[in-house]
Design a protein around this motif. Structure first.
Motif, PDB file in Angstrom:
ATOM      1  N   ASN A  15       0.828  -1.203   0.000  1.00 47.36           N
ATOM      2  CA  ASN A  15       0.000   0.000   0.000  1.00 47.36           C
ATOM      3  C   ASN A  15       0.865   1.257   0.000  1.00 47.36           C
ATOM      4  O   ASN A  15       1.589   1.518   0.955  1.00 47.36           O
ATOM      5  CB  ASN A  15      -0.908   0.020   1.231  1.00 47.36           C
ATOM      6  CG  ASN A  15      -1.852  -1.173   1.276  1.00 47.36           C
ATOM      7  OD1 ASN A  15      -2.126  -1.792   0.248  1.00 47.36           O
ATOM      8  ND2 ASN A  15      -2.343  -1.500   2.449  1.00 47.36           N
ATOM      9  N   SER A  21      -7.497  10.378   2.420  1.00 45.05           N
ATOM     10  CA  SER A  21      -8.484   9.328   2.655  1.00 45.05           C
ATOM     11  C   SER A  21      -8.533   8.394   1.459  1.00 45.05           C
ATOM     12  O   SER A  21      -8.144   8.748   0.349  1.00 45.05           O
ATOM     13  CB  SER A  21      -9.871   9.933   2.914  1.00 45.05           C
ATOM     14  OG  SER A  21     -10.342  10.607   1.766  1.00 45.05           O
ATOM     15  N   ASN A  38      -1.745  -5.946   9.268  1.00 40.73           N
ATOM     16  CA  ASN A  38      -1.274  -4.707   8.651  1.00 40.73           C
ATOM     17  C   ASN A  38       0.079  -4.321   9.267  1.00 40.73           C
ATOM     18  O   ASN A  38       0.175  -4.147  10.484  1.00 40.73           O
ATOM     19  CB  ASN A  38      -2.316  -3.615   8.915  1.00 40.73           C
ATOM     20  CG  ASN A  38      -2.024  -2.343   8.167  1.00 40.73           C
ATOM     21  OD1 ASN A  38      -1.039  -2.239   7.448  1.00 40.73           O
ATOM     22  ND2 ASN A  38      -2.870  -1.355   8.355  1.00 40.73           N
ATOM     23  N   CYS A  40       2.708  -1.399   9.265  1.00 42.45           N
ATOM     24  CA  CYS A  40       2.877   0.006   8.882  1.00 42.45           C
ATOM     25  C   CYS A  40       4.364   0.353   8.824  1.00 42.45           C
ATOM     26  O   CYS A  40       5.096   0.161   9.804  1.00 42.45           O
ATOM     27  CB  CYS A  40       2.166   0.916   9.876  1.00 42.45           C
ATOM     28  SG  CYS A  40       2.362   2.669   9.531  1.00 42.45           S
ATOM     29  N   ARG A  44       0.594   7.013   9.119  1.00 41.65           N
ATOM     30  CA  ARG A  44      -0.409   6.538  10.061  1.00 41.65           C
ATOM     31  C   ARG A  44      -1.678   6.237   9.285  1.00 41.65           C
ATOM     32  O   ARG A  44      -1.949   6.831   8.252  1.00 41.65           O
ATOM     33  CB  ARG A  44      -0.732   7.608  11.110  1.00 41.65           C
ATOM     34  CG  ARG A  44       0.376   7.900  12.083  1.00 41.65           C
ATOM     35  CD  ARG A  44       0.123   9.227  12.781  1.00 41.65           C
ATOM     36  NE  ARG A  44      -1.060   9.210  13.617  1.00 41.65           N
ATOM     37  CZ  ARG A  44      -1.051   8.849  14.896  1.00 41.65           C
ATOM     38  NH1 ARG A  44       0.073   8.473  15.463  1.00 41.65           N
ATOM     39  NH2 ARG A  44      -2.159   8.876  15.613  1.00 41.65           N
ATOM     40  N   CYS A  45      -2.460   5.313   9.829  1.00 37.33           N
ATOM     41  CA  CYS A  45      -3.738   4.966   9.222  1.00 37.33           C
ATOM     42  C   CYS A  45      -4.790   4.872  10.317  1.00 37.33           C
ATOM     43  O   CYS A  45      -4.628   4.097  11.264  1.00 37.33           O
ATOM     44  CB  CYS A  45      -3.632   3.634   8.476  1.00 37.33           C
ATOM     45  SG  CYS A  45      -5.192   3.056   7.767  1.00 37.33           S
ATOM     46  N   ASP A  46      -5.845   5.681  10.194  1.00 36.25           N
ATOM     47  CA  ASP A  46      -6.959   5.630  11.133  1.00 36.25           C
ATOM     48  C   ASP A  46      -8.105   4.898  10.450  1.00 36.25           C
ATOM     49  O   ASP A  46      -8.596   5.329   9.414  1.00 36.25           O
ATOM     50  CB  ASP A  46      -7.409   7.033  11.530  1.00 36.25           C
ATOM     51  CG  ASP A  46      -6.312   7.811  12.262  1.00 36.25           C
ATOM     52  OD1 ASP A  46      -5.241   7.220  12.513  1.00 36.25           O
ATOM     53  OD2 ASP A  46      -6.530   8.982  12.581  1.00 36.25           O
ATOM     54  N   VAL A  47      -8.523   3.777  11.032  1.00 36.25           N
ATOM     55  CA  VAL A  47      -9.514   2.908  10.403  1.00 36.25           C
ATOM     56  C   VAL A  47     -10.767   2.835  11.269  1.00 36.25           C
ATOM     57  O   VAL A  47     -10.690   2.490  12.448  1.00 36.25           O
ATOM     58  CB  VAL A  47      -8.963   1.480  10.194  1.00 36.25           C
ATOM     59  CG1 VAL A  47      -9.936   0.657   9.364  1.00 36.25           C
ATOM     60  CG2 VAL A  47      -7.593   1.505   9.558  1.00 36.25           C
ATOM     61  N   PHE A  73     -10.679   4.789   4.965  1.00 40.26           N
ATOM     62  CA  PHE A  73      -9.461   4.932   5.745  1.00 40.26           C
ATOM     63  C   PHE A  73      -9.037   6.402   5.731  1.00 40.26           C
ATOM     64  O   PHE A  73      -9.211   7.095   4.737  1.00 40.26           O
ATOM     65  CB  PHE A  73      -8.343   4.071   5.157  1.00 40.26           C
ATOM     66  CG  PHE A  73      -8.654   2.603   5.156  1.00 40.26           C
ATOM     67  CD1 PHE A  73      -8.458   1.833   6.275  1.00 40.26           C
ATOM     68  CD2 PHE A  73      -9.146   1.990   4.004  1.00 40.26           C
ATOM     69  CE1 PHE A  73      -8.748   0.477   6.267  1.00 40.26           C
ATOM     70  CE2 PHE A  73      -9.439   0.650   3.987  1.00 40.26           C
ATOM     71  CZ  PHE A  73      -9.230  -0.118   5.127  1.00 40.26           C
ATOM     72  N   TYR A  74      -8.456   6.863   6.823  1.00 37.37           N
ATOM     73  CA  TYR A  74      -8.017   8.258   6.944  1.00 37.37           C
ATOM     74  C   TYR A  74      -6.523   8.264   7.212  1.00 37.37           C
ATOM     75  O   TYR A  74      -6.034   7.553   8.089  1.00 37.37           O
ATOM     76  CB  TYR A  74      -8.778   8.928   8.089  1.00 37.37           C
ATOM     77  CG  TYR A  74      -8.285  10.301   8.474  1.00 37.37           C
ATOM     78  CD1 TYR A  74      -8.095  11.295   7.516  1.00 37.37           C
ATOM     79  CD2 TYR A  74      -8.031  10.611   9.808  1.00 37.37           C
ATOM     80  CE1 TYR A  74      -7.651  12.558   7.879  1.00 37.37           C
ATOM     81  CE2 TYR A  74      -7.595  11.872  10.179  1.00 37.37           C
ATOM     82  CZ  TYR A  74      -7.403  12.832   9.219  1.00 37.37           C
ATOM     83  OH  TYR A  74      -6.969  14.077   9.577  1.00 37.37           O
ATOM     84  N   TYR A  75      -5.777   9.076   6.433  1.00 32.23           N
ATOM     85  CA  TYR A  75      -4.326   9.103   6.524  1.00 32.23           C
ATOM     86  C   TYR A  75      -3.848  10.510   6.872  1.00 32.23           C
ATOM     87  O   TYR A  75      -3.731  11.363   5.989  1.00 32.23           O
ATOM     88  CB  TYR A  75      -3.695   8.661   5.206  1.00 32.23           C
ATOM     89  CG  TYR A  75      -4.177   7.297   4.755  1.00 32.23           C
ATOM     90  CD1 TYR A  75      -3.639   6.144   5.310  1.00 32.23           C
ATOM     91  CD2 TYR A  75      -5.191   7.175   3.815  1.00 32.23           C
ATOM     92  CE1 TYR A  75      -4.099   4.898   4.919  1.00 32.23           C
ATOM     93  CE2 TYR A  75      -5.658   5.937   3.424  1.00 32.23           C
ATOM     94  CZ  TYR A  75      -5.109   4.801   3.976  1.00 32.23           C
ATOM     95  OH  TYR A  75      -5.571   3.561   3.593  1.00 32.23           O
ATOM     96  N   TYR A  80       0.825   7.079   3.696  1.00 23.10           N
ATOM     97  CA  TYR A  80       0.808   5.759   4.315  1.00 23.10           C
ATOM     98  C   TYR A  80       1.529   4.781   3.403  1.00 23.10           C
ATOM     99  O   TYR A  80       1.237   4.690   2.214  1.00 23.10           O
ATOM    100  CB  TYR A  80      -0.611   5.247   4.566  1.00 23.10           C
ATOM    101  CG  TYR A  80      -0.578   3.905   5.246  1.00 23.10           C
ATOM    102  CD1 TYR A  80      -0.384   3.816   6.620  1.00 23.10           C
ATOM    103  CD2 TYR A  80      -0.663   2.732   4.509  1.00 23.10           C
ATOM    104  CE1 TYR A  80      -0.292   2.590   7.239  1.00 23.10           C
ATOM    105  CE2 TYR A  80      -0.570   1.498   5.117  1.00 23.10           C
ATOM    106  CZ  TYR A  80      -0.386   1.428   6.486  1.00 23.10           C
ATOM    107  OH  TYR A  80      -0.265   0.214   7.103  1.00 23.10           O
TER     108      TYR A  80
END
Length: 282
Positions: A15, A21, A38, A40, A44-47, A73-75, A80
């Motif tokens: 990824n 997003s 996942n 990383c 950062r990834c906020d799921v 997903f929010y980055y 990310y």
């Protein structure tokens, strides 16, 4: 995102995401009962997960989850990079131990029992071996074969078994808190000429200043002041590279009335003055 099918029910992706997003993607990737792992590397990834949970996956962390994503997903920082395994537990159960993971001694049900039995979600800093495996795979991702990826999946899942069984202590944020920080970020970035204090934003959202700053640091990964200073400098660097605006005009465009102060912050960030940065970028 580059997705590889290694076998029925076993997929691996690299990824590379440089946007704030990303939609959760093709629902065909997700079966009724999934194990998602996942790793990383950067960002950062906020799921947003089912059961009103959020997973905030940080740099050098591994996230093991049986809880499915429910929203985009929010980055933070629009960055990310990582490696992800999608393991369909129902398909692999039907394989009756004939899949290559089982043949090589990997028990996904054991991984689920150890790491996800409590609440379906595990987050922890990768150990040195995992970090090296992930980094080496990432560095060689542009020239990699399916057989090598299968071997990588086995090694990653084998090494996970040596990780501590308990998640690191994490702070989980509510949907409204995530939305608050995203709205604040959008508001600030939409007009960098205007300075908005954390207190003003906290008042706008009806929370205390200390709570607002706590949400920002936990969700964006940096303090309010540092995060948006970096964003201002990133925009300044872009303007220096792509326009012929004077330095004083660029300073104003990113919210600095004092050119000298702007130049100092820029030099602290990039190691060179704005004019030198522009010269080197040509």
């Amino acid at each position: 995102m580059v997705l590889y099918t290694l076998a029925p029910g076993i997929r691996l992706s690299f990824n590379e995401i440089y946007t704030s997003s990303w939609e959760k993607g093709d629902s065909s990737i997700f079966g009724e009962r999934m194990l998602i792992v996942n790793f990383c590397i950067h960002g950062r990834c906020d799921v947003s997960l089912a059961k009103n949970r959020y997973a905030i996956v940080k740099e050098n962390q591994v996230c093991i989850s049986t809880v499915m994503p429910t929203k985009d997903f929010y980055y933070p920082r629009s960055l990310y990079e990582g490696i992800q395994l999608y393991l369909d537990l129902d398909i692999l159960h039907d394989e009756n131990g004939q899949d290559f993971l089982s043949a090589l001694g990997i028990s996904l049900e054991q991984i689920v029992e150890i790491f996800c039995e409590k609440d379906g979600l595990y987050l922890h800093q990768m150990n040195d071996t995992l970090r090296t495996l992930v980094k080496d795979a990432w560095d060689g991702k542009d020239d990699i074969e399916i057989g090598t990826l299968r071997y990588l999946a086995v090694r990653l899942l084998h090494e996970i078994m040596s990780m501590p069984a308990e998640s690191e202590t994490e702070t989980y944020f509510t949907r409204s808190q995530i939305a608050m920080v995203k709205e604040a970020e959008t508001l600030i970035l939409s007009d960098l000429t205007t300075r908005i204090t954390a207190k003003e934003l906290a008042d706008r959202f009806g929370v205390s200043e200390s709570s607002f700053k706590f949400y920002v640091k936990g969700i964006l990964g940096d303090s309010y002041l540092n995060y948006f200073r970096k964003k201002r400098m990133e925009k300044a660097a872009e303007l220096l590279e792509t326009t012929n605006l004077k330095v004083i005009e660029i300073a104003s465009a990113v919210g600095y009335e004092n050119q000298g102060k702007f130049a100092k912050v820029f030099a602290d960030t990039y190691g060179v003055s704005p004019l030198e940065f522009r010269r080197l970028s040509k």
